[in-house]
Motif scaffolding. Structure first.
Motif, PDB file in Angstrom:
ATOM      1  N   GLU A 114     -11.233  -1.086   3.816  1.00 20.93           N
ATOM      2  CA  GLU A 114     -11.910   0.213   3.738  1.00 20.93           C
ATOM      3  C   GLU A 114     -12.900   0.241   2.582  1.00 20.93           C
ATOM      4  O   GLU A 114     -14.012   0.752   2.715  1.00 20.93           O
ATOM      5  CB  GLU A 114     -10.889   1.341   3.558  1.00 20.93           C
ATOM      6  CG  GLU A 114     -10.073   1.655   4.783  1.00 20.93           C
ATOM      7  CD  GLU A 114      -9.004   2.681   4.486  1.00 20.93           C
ATOM      8  OE1 GLU A 114      -8.940   3.668   5.227  1.00 20.93           O
ATOM      9  OE2 GLU A 114      -8.232   2.495   3.532  1.00 20.93           O
ATOM     10  N   LYS A 148       0.827  -1.193   0.000  1.00 23.00           N
ATOM     11  CA  LYS A 148       0.000   0.000   0.000  1.00 23.00           C
ATOM     12  C   LYS A 148       0.865   1.247   0.000  1.00 23.00           C
ATOM     13  O   LYS A 148       1.731   1.413   0.838  1.00 23.00           O
ATOM     14  CB  LYS A 148      -0.904  -0.028   1.223  1.00 23.00           C
ATOM     15  CG  LYS A 148      -1.846   1.140   1.299  1.00 23.00           C
ATOM     16  CD  LYS A 148      -2.763   0.991   2.485  1.00 23.00           C
ATOM     17  CE  LYS A 148      -3.611   2.228   2.615  1.00 23.00           C
ATOM     18  NZ  LYS A 148      -4.500   2.152   3.729  1.00 23.00           N
ATOM     19  N   TYR A 161      -8.793  10.749  -1.560  1.00 22.71           N
ATOM     20  CA  TYR A 161      -8.119   9.708  -2.332  1.00 22.71           C
ATOM     21  C   TYR A 161      -7.869  10.187  -3.756  1.00 22.71           C
ATOM     22  O   TYR A 161      -8.732  10.814  -4.373  1.00 22.71           O
ATOM     23  CB  TYR A 161      -8.970   8.432  -2.376  1.00 22.71           C
ATOM     24  CG  TYR A 161      -9.268   7.898  -0.996  1.00 22.71           C
ATOM     25  CD1 TYR A 161      -8.344   7.091  -0.340  1.00 22.71           C
ATOM     26  CD2 TYR A 161     -10.450   8.229  -0.344  1.00 22.71           C
ATOM     27  CE1 TYR A 161      -8.602   6.615   0.938  1.00 22.71           C
ATOM     28  CE2 TYR A 161     -10.716   7.751   0.936  1.00 22.71           C
ATOM     29  CZ  TYR A 161      -9.782   6.942   1.564  1.00 22.71           C
ATOM     30  OH  TYR A 161     -10.035   6.486   2.833  1.00 22.71           O
ATOM     31  N   THR A 184       1.346   5.068   0.677  1.00 24.10           N
ATOM     32  CA  THR A 184       0.698   5.961   1.619  1.00 24.10           C
ATOM     33  C   THR A 184       1.332   7.330   1.547  1.00 24.10           C
ATOM     34  O   THR A 184       2.540   7.460   1.509  1.00 24.10           O
ATOM     35  CB  THR A 184       0.830   5.418   3.054  1.00 24.10           C
ATOM     36  OG1 THR A 184       0.319   4.096   3.089  1.00 24.10           O
ATOM     37  CG2 THR A 184       0.070   6.284   4.024  1.00 24.10           C
ATOM     38  N   ASN A 228      -2.864   8.414  -2.470  1.00 24.65           N
ATOM     39  CA  ASN A 228      -2.995   7.352  -1.475  1.00 24.65           C
ATOM     40  C   ASN A 228      -4.075   6.389  -1.928  1.00 24.65           C
ATOM     41  O   ASN A 228      -4.817   6.675  -2.849  1.00 24.65           O
ATOM     42  CB  ASN A 228      -3.204   7.889  -0.055  1.00 24.65           C
ATOM     43  CG  ASN A 228      -4.552   8.510   0.190  1.00 24.65           C
ATOM     44  OD1 ASN A 228      -5.550   8.078  -0.352  1.00 24.65           O
ATOM     45  ND2 ASN A 228      -4.596   9.528   1.020  1.00 24.65           N
ATOM     46  N   GLU A 229      -4.112   5.242  -1.336  1.00 24.03           N
ATOM     47  CA  GLU A 229      -5.025   4.198  -1.765  1.00 24.03           C
ATOM     48  C   GLU A 229      -5.849   3.697  -0.588  1.00 24.03           C
ATOM     49  O   GLU A 229      -5.383   3.697   0.540  1.00 24.03           O
ATOM     50  CB  GLU A 229      -4.236   3.023  -2.347  1.00 24.03           C
ATOM     51  CG  GLU A 229      -3.436   3.389  -3.569  1.00 24.03           C
ATOM     52  CD  GLU A 229      -2.538   2.259  -4.028  1.00 24.03           C
ATOM     53  OE1 GLU A 229      -2.550   1.187  -3.398  1.00 24.03           O
ATOM     54  OE2 GLU A 229      -1.830   2.453  -5.007  1.00 24.03           O
ATOM     55  N   MET A 230      -7.037   3.243  -0.889  1.00 23.20           N
ATOM     56  CA  MET A 230      -7.872   2.637   0.131  1.00 23.20           C
ATOM     57  C   MET A 230      -7.483   1.176   0.284  1.00 23.20           C
ATOM     58  O   MET A 230      -7.206   0.507  -0.707  1.00 23.20           O
ATOM     59  CB  MET A 230      -9.350   2.719  -0.253  1.00 23.20           C
ATOM     60  CG  MET A 230      -9.897   4.110  -0.328  1.00 23.20           C
ATOM     61  SD  MET A 230     -11.638   4.118  -0.807  1.00 23.20           S
ATOM     62  CE  MET A 230     -12.401   3.810   0.767  1.00 23.20           C
ATOM     63  N   SER A 231      -7.494   0.692   1.484  1.00 26.00           N
ATOM     64  CA  SER A 231      -7.256  -0.731   1.695  1.00 26.00           C
ATOM     65  C   SER A 231      -8.503  -1.508   1.268  1.00 26.00           C
ATOM     66  O   SER A 231      -9.595  -0.956   1.154  1.00 26.00           O
ATOM     67  CB  SER A 231      -6.943  -1.012   3.163  1.00 26.00           C
ATOM     68  OG  SER A 231      -8.117  -0.849   3.947  1.00 26.00           O
ATOM     69  N   TYR A 232      -8.348  -2.791   1.065  1.00 28.04           N
ATOM     70  CA  TYR A 232      -9.472  -3.647   0.689  1.00 28.04           C
ATOM     71  C   TYR A 232     -10.574  -3.587   1.756  1.00 28.04           C
ATOM     72  O   TYR A 232     -11.759  -3.516   1.441  1.00 28.04           O
ATOM     73  CB  TYR A 232      -8.972  -5.082   0.502  1.00 28.04           C
ATOM     74  CG  TYR A 232     -10.028  -6.042   0.031  1.00 28.04           C
ATOM     75  CD1 TYR A 232     -10.501  -5.995  -1.276  1.00 28.04           C
ATOM     76  CD2 TYR A 232     -10.571  -6.980   0.896  1.00 28.04           C
ATOM     77  CE1 TYR A 232     -11.473  -6.875  -1.714  1.00 28.04           C
ATOM     78  CE2 TYR A 232     -11.557  -7.856   0.467  1.00 28.04           C
ATOM     79  CZ  TYR A 232     -11.997  -7.799  -0.834  1.00 28.04           C
ATOM     80  OH  TYR A 232     -12.978  -8.658  -1.263  1.00 28.04           O
TER      81      TYR A 232
END
Length: 139
Positions: free
Chosen positions: A33, A2, A97, A4, A27-31
């Protein structure tokens, strides 16, 4: 792995807006989230959300409680009137995001005082804008 971006809230208040800048993949969302958000959306909201995630579009999630708790709305485009999303004067936190940040405005149609937020902000009280947001633009 990920990616961040360390969130730094930069608080600015100007009479004029600076030029728009476009940055992607900040940034990325986690699975987890993504699934948490998906499970709480209506069908029409789900379509917009999935498109935003899949296309890595800019997106913001606004919350009505600090520290990203309670009710929230997913926003995928500049929003001139938070009444349309049922969230006028309810925003207390934000996660951003695929964009550097947002400018939040006190009044609808990008009017009144405003604050520029870089990254995520867990408590709008820090910028004097708690429950006082009626429109928003990405940058």
């Amino acid at each position: 792995m990920k990616n961040t971006l360390v969130a730094i809230a930069v608080l600015m208040s100007f009479n004029t807006l600076s030029a728009d800048l476009t940055f992607q993949n900040t940034n990325e969302m986690s699975y987890a989230e993504i699934n948490d958000v998906r499970n709480k959306l209506s069908d029409s909201e789900l379509l917009k959300f999935d498109n935003a995630v899949n296309m890595q579009m800019r997106m913001a999630v606004v919350y009505n409680d600090m520290n990203y708790r309670s009710q929230y709305r997913v926003i995928v485009e500049d929003t001139p009137d938070f009444r349309v999303i049922g969230f006028n004067d309810n925003t207390t936190a934000i996660k951003v995001y695929n964009a550097i940040g947002v400018t939040v405005y006190q009044k609808a149609n990008y009017g009144g005082q405003y604050r520029t937020i870089i990254g995520d902000l867990a408590d709008f009280r820090l910028i004097g804008f708690n429950d006082d947001t009626s429109s928003m633009k990405f940058f």
